[in-house]
Design a protein around this motif. Sequence first.
Motif, short mmCIF file in Angstrom:
data_model
loop_
_atom_site.label_atom_id
_atom_site.label_comp_id
_atom_site.label_asym_id
_atom_site.label_seq_id
_atom_site.Cartn_x
_atom_site.Cartn_y
_atom_site.Cartn_z
N GLY A 407 0.45 -0.95 0.14
CA GLY A 407 -0.57 -0.12 -0.43
C GLY A 407 0.81 1.41 0.11
O GLY A 407 0.66 2.46 -0.24
N GLN A 408 2.15 1.37 0.00
CA GLN A 408 2.89 2.65 -0.02
C GLN A 408 3.06 3.00 -1.51
O GLN A 408 3.61 1.59 -1.69
CB GLN A 408 4.32 2.43 0.94
N THR A 409 3.87 4.20 -1.20
CA THR A 409 3.67 4.82 -2.15
C THR A 409 4.60 4.84 -3.06
O THR A 409 6.11 5.07 -2.10
CB THR A 409 3.45 6.54 -2.75
N ILE A 410 4.86 3.96 -4.78
CA ILE A 410 6.49 3.94 -4.77
C ILE A 410 6.45 4.84 -6.43
O ILE A 410 5.84 4.41 -7.62
CB ILE A 410 6.93 2.73 -5.02
N ARG A 411 7.04 5.84 -6.51
CA ARG A 411 7.30 6.65 -7.28
C ARG A 411 8.50 5.95 -8.45
O ARG A 411 9.50 6.41 -8.65
CB ARG A 411 7.20 7.71 -7.72
N ILE A 412 8.03 6.20 -10.10
CA ILE A 412 8.94 5.13 -11.02
C ILE A 412 8.74 7.17 -11.72
O ILE A 412 7.71 7.46 -12.30
CB ILE A 412 9.19 5.05 -11.47
N GLY A 413 10.05 7.63 -12.78
CA GLY A 413 9.94 8.66 -13.00
C GLY A 413 11.25 8.90 -13.78
O GLY A 413 12.17 8.26 -13.69
N SER A 414 10.97 10.10 -14.85
CA SER A 414 12.60 10.16 -15.85
C SER A 414 12.33 11.54 -15.46
O SER A 414 11.52 12.66 -16.21
CB SER A 414 12.67 9.65 -17.07
N ARG A 415 13.21 12.15 -15.84
CA ARG A 415 13.13 13.98 -16.65
C ARG A 415 14.70 14.89 -17.29
O ARG A 415 16.10 13.58 -16.93
CB ARG A 415 12.92 14.65 -15.08
N VAL A 416 14.74 15.52 -17.46
CA VAL A 416 16.04 16.43 -18.14
C VAL A 416 16.20 17.06 -17.30
O VAL A 416 15.23 18.20 -17.06
CB VAL A 416 15.47 16.49 -20.06
N VAL A 417 17.31 17.14 -16.91
CA VAL A 417 17.96 18.30 -15.84
C VAL A 417 19.45 18.87 -16.43
O VAL A 417 20.25 17.98 -16.66
CB VAL A 417 17.94 17.79 -14.89
N GLY A 418 19.42 20.10 -17.51
CA GLY A 418 20.24 20.48 -18.16
C GLY A 418 20.74 19.38 -18.70
O GLY A 418 19.93 19.02 -20.00
N PRO A 419 22.18 18.92 -19.05
CA PRO A 419 22.79 18.41 -19.78
C PRO A 419 22.32 16.04 -19.38
O PRO A 419 23.04 15.83 -19.95
CB PRO A 419 24.16 18.28 -20.24
N TYR A 420 21.74 16.48 -18.45
CA TYR A 420 21.27 15.14 -18.02
C TYR A 420 20.19 15.02 -17.92
O TYR A 420 19.53 15.73 -18.37
CB TYR A 420 22.20 14.94 -16.08
N ILE A 421 20.35 13.76 -18.12
CA ILE A 421 19.13 12.40 -18.46
C ILE A 421 18.65 12.02 -16.75
O ILE A 421 19.69 11.33 -16.49
CB ILE A 421 18.64 11.63 -19.00
N GLU A 422 17.63 11.75 -15.62
CA GLU A 422 17.61 11.16 -14.61
C GLU A 422 16.60 10.44 -14.86
O GLU A 422 14.94 10.74 -14.94
CB GLU A 422 17.56 12.56 -13.68
N LEU A 423 17.06 9.45 -14.29
CA LEU A 423 15.39 8.51 -14.05
C LEU A 423 15.78 7.89 -12.57
O LEU A 423 16.82 7.50 -12.27
CB LEU A 423 16.06 6.54 -15.33
N TYR A 424 14.62 7.57 -11.71
CA TYR A 424 14.70 7.79 -10.28
C TYR A 424 13.23 7.19 -9.97
O TYR A 424 12.47 6.33 -10.58
CB TYR A 424 14.62 8.68 -10.04
N VAL A 425 13.66 5.99 -8.67
CA VAL A 425 13.01 5.42 -8.39
C VAL A 425 12.49 6.08 -6.88
O VAL A 425 13.11 6.04 -6.17
CB VAL A 425 13.07 3.78 -8.22
N ALA A 426 11.50 5.86 -6.00
CA ALA A 426 11.30 7.04 -4.83
C ALA A 426 10.08 6.13 -4.50
O ALA A 426 9.09 6.11 -5.19
CB ALA A 426 11.11 8.61 -5.23
#
Length: 503
Positions: A407-426
């Motif tokens: 039941g706890q939340t796990i978020r998955i996503g990706s984004r562009v930050v300047g010259p980098y690509i960030e893929l994350y799991v929170a």
Amino acid sequence: MTTTTARVRATADPTTTDPTTATDPARRRITARVRILLWLLLVMAVALIEVATTTRSFLMRDVDNRISRLLTQETGEFAGFEKRGGDPQTGQPFTSARRLLTVFLEQQNPDTDEELMGLVRGTDGVLRQLRQPSDISVALPLYRDSDAKRRIFDSPDPTGTLSRPEGEIRWAKVTVAHAGAKPDAAFVVAFHSERERERVNQVFRALLIISGVALLLTTGIAWVAAGRILRPVRVVRTAAAQITEQDLTRRIPVHGKDDIAALAETFNSMLDRLERGFAAQREFVDDAGHELRTPITIVRGHLEVMGDDPAERDETIRLVTDELDRMSRIVEDLLLLAKAERPDFVVPEPAQVAELTADVFVKARTLGDRDWRLVGVADVESELDFQRITQAMVQLAQNAVQHTVPGQTIRIGSRVVGPYIELYVADRGPGVQPADAEIIFERFRRGTARRGARASGAGLGLAIVKAIAEGHHGRVRLSETPGGGATFTLVLHASPAPEGQDT
């Protein structure tokens, strides 16, 4: 049968049949320094001899041309005198060949190696000569060589070369035929070329001596220069001979920016790769031995105490199977980490980051009953290994599942930050203690807060994620999730999309 086997073994033995091995000691006796010097000496010797020979040829050709011009000049002067001249005593044209030759010779001043004479054949057939009373410093002058004078007088050619044991004579003549039918006189110019040719030979010998001295000087300079140039090569050879599997720390000092420096840099890079490879091998063996020892002990202990009770046997089989599965996962993870040292561990290709993020989200939802959320995607294309990044993200999702409750939340996503690509799991789990932030990415290390009864892995998952990120020349970043929990982020360099495609 024994004899045949021995024969086969003898044939397969490289020490007895390999010609390269047999000739290596002989080939090593001639060093690179000596070979360079020998080739240099050979090339220079051929070049210097060619220069000296060509110079001699040019000088000899110049001597021949000068003699030819001299003969042409003298015979031309006599022909002009015969045509236009007159007897100074009578003022009338010459009526006698003897008188013509006498008057002309009295007006001439021959060169050092030149003879001017007139030859007159009398009514008795005897050949008589007219000349100035001067000496010439040769072994046998023409005026003393009756046979040579006769051969020149009787020759039908106006010019020629007379070869004699006493020396070569270049000659030219102009015939005078006052009687009509046959020439009864001739003006002869003779040039003795030995002295001129000897001067040329002296120059040639001097060139050879100078070339020899230059060759000796070049030999000394080349020996020193070759030694200085090849000194780093000898250092490389010495270092290679001293390197062993137990000591790969030796490096070669790099000086300058030439090819030898590039060789030293390449050799040092090779040593770095070897050192990392041996370290990875030793680490693999140590880790495998350390981590597999526990499940092996468990399996052996249960098998040794297993009784005849069917229920007990079933429980023992279940426990043994579980431990064997765990050992299999450990071996697979260790092999994967060992492959991380290979250059082909990551094979980047153009990939849509949005598609990759969506695939990871779909796969992660099957890992556990959690509140899975796809919070954002980066709609860009980048050069990365689709399979490896997916593997790392799924591992992060599995890690989040292990440290959260249903039941706890796990978020998955990706984004562009300047010259980098960030893929994350929170996640919204207990988070990571600051003291554990670094060690959790090491092999077989677990954090105190996030590892406990729930943790069933071997402590290799985050090490694999780190290896995949570094294989993309990126990194893994750990941060605190706002409101509690941990966020793991793959930070990768954003490569531009291929030309002609809109991202």
